[in-house]
Write an enzyme that holds these catalytic residues in place. Structure first.
Site, short mmCIF file in Angstrom:
data_model
loop_
_atom_site.label_atom_id
_atom_site.label_comp_id
_atom_site.label_asym_id
_atom_site.label_seq_id
_atom_site.Cartn_x
_atom_site.Cartn_y
_atom_site.Cartn_z
N CYS A 151 -3.20 -2.65 5.84
CA CYS A 151 -3.43 -1.34 6.45
C CYS A 151 -4.78 -1.31 7.16
O CYS A 151 -5.03 -0.43 7.98
CB CYS A 151 -3.36 -0.23 5.40
SG CYS A 151 -4.50 -0.41 4.02
N GLN B 201 -5.02 -0.56 -4.97
CA GLN B 201 -5.55 -1.67 -5.77
C GLN B 201 -6.29 -1.18 -7.01
O GLN B 201 -6.21 -1.81 -8.07
CB GLN B 201 -6.46 -2.55 -4.90
CG GLN B 201 -6.93 -3.81 -5.61
CD GLN B 201 -7.70 -4.71 -4.69
OE1 GLN B 201 -7.34 -4.90 -3.54
NE2 GLN B 201 -8.79 -5.29 -5.17
N CYS C 174 0.84 -1.20 0.00
CA CYS C 174 0.00 0.00 0.00
C CYS C 174 0.88 1.25 0.00
O CYS C 174 1.79 1.38 0.82
CB CYS C 174 -0.89 -0.04 1.24
SG CYS C 174 -1.62 1.52 1.71
N GLU C 175 0.60 2.16 -0.92
CA GLU C 175 1.42 3.37 -0.99
C GLU C 175 1.15 4.34 0.15
O GLU C 175 1.93 5.27 0.37
CB GLU C 175 1.21 4.07 -2.33
CG GLU C 175 -0.14 4.71 -2.53
CD GLU C 175 -0.24 5.43 -3.87
OE1 GLU C 175 -0.96 6.44 -3.92
OE2 GLU C 175 0.39 5.00 -4.85
N HIS C 176 0.07 4.14 0.89
CA HIS C 176 -0.25 5.05 1.98
C HIS C 176 0.46 4.68 3.28
O HIS C 176 0.80 5.56 4.08
CB HIS C 176 -1.76 5.09 2.21
CG HIS C 176 -2.52 5.58 1.02
ND1 HIS C 176 -3.73 5.05 0.64
CD2 HIS C 176 -2.22 6.53 0.11
CE1 HIS C 176 -4.15 5.67 -0.46
NE2 HIS C 176 -3.25 6.56 -0.80
N HIS C 177 0.65 3.36 3.50
CA HIS C 177 1.26 2.93 4.77
C HIS C 177 2.45 1.98 4.57
O HIS C 177 3.09 1.59 5.54
CB HIS C 177 0.21 2.22 5.64
CG HIS C 177 -1.00 3.06 5.92
ND1 HIS C 177 -2.17 2.96 5.20
CD2 HIS C 177 -1.20 4.05 6.83
CE1 HIS C 177 -3.05 3.83 5.65
NE2 HIS C 177 -2.50 4.51 6.64
N HIS D 143 -5.91 -6.12 2.60
CA HIS D 143 -5.06 -4.96 2.86
C HIS D 143 -4.68 -4.91 4.33
O HIS D 143 -5.53 -4.71 5.20
CB HIS D 143 -5.80 -3.67 2.47
CG HIS D 143 -6.05 -3.56 0.99
ND1 HIS D 143 -5.50 -2.55 0.23
CD2 HIS D 143 -6.77 -4.33 0.14
CE1 HIS D 143 -5.89 -2.70 -1.02
NE2 HIS D 143 -6.66 -3.78 -1.10
#
Length: 200
Positions: free
Chosen positions: A156, A126, A85-88, A154
């Protein structure tokens, strides 16, 4: 992107960043158990994010014309992938189903799995990954249609934040005949839901 203004950090820079994170977490990067951790983390990251080093167009460039007149759905089911995940920067683990309806050319089936892997081994969401896989197949092979369906878990959501386990996310992207012809789309979905008869 590696530019004069934004050069790629060296391996030594990356390992020092891991040491900084260890100190930030409250531990000592110089203690025996953590001495080699920065090296191991960067080795792992080199594998996790190897997709940035590969060109999906090149993977799809070798095609075959001699298919005995075959012009039906080609589907590769249950391609397992591991992404982040690019956020976490925590894992997304799941399966992808990739189908296309050839026009005149087909590609080796292992190449479809490679395309999934290339885009998975990048920082992702995704939804974008689903579109990227479908778009590159449509662009390079120019089939009558492409369908990509991805189901992912996910971390996250499962290991932080809401801590909601057992949840999966499903995304799909369909183009051409799969989007426009309900009969072909239903055939694809029926094939996906059909249990395997291989007995392997």
């Amino acid at each position: 992107m590696n530019t004069k203004e934004n050069p790629i950090p060296t391996r030594e820079d990356a390992e020092e960043a891991v040491r900084t994170l260890i100190r930030w977490a409250g531990d000592n990067p110089e203690r025996e158990g953590l001495l080699d951790t920065p090296k191991r983390v960067i080795d792992s990251y080199s594998e996790f994010f190897a997709g940035y080093q590969e060109d999906p167009r090149e993977i799809l460039s070798r095609t075959f014309d001699e298919v005995g007149g075959y012009k039906e759905i080609i589907l590769l089911k249950d391609i397992r992938f591991e992404s982040h995940c690019e956020h976490h920067m925590v894992p997304i683990i799941g399966t992808a189903h990739v189908a296309y309806f050839p026009n005149s050319r087909v590609v080796g089936i292992s190449k479809l799995a490679r395309i999934v892997e290339i885009f998975a081994k990048r920082l992702q969401i995704q939804e974008r990954m689903t579109s990227e896989i479908a778009n590159i197949i449509q662009e390079v092979l120019e089939p009558r249609g492409v369908a990509v369906i991805i189901e992912g878990s996910h971390q996250c959501m499962t290991t932080r934040g809401v801590h909601n386990t057992g949840v999966s996310m499903i995304t799909s992207k369909m183009s051409g005949i799969f989007r426009d012809d309900p009969t072909v789309r239903n055939e694809l979905l029926m094939t996906l839901n059909r249990p395997s008869t291989l007995g392997l």
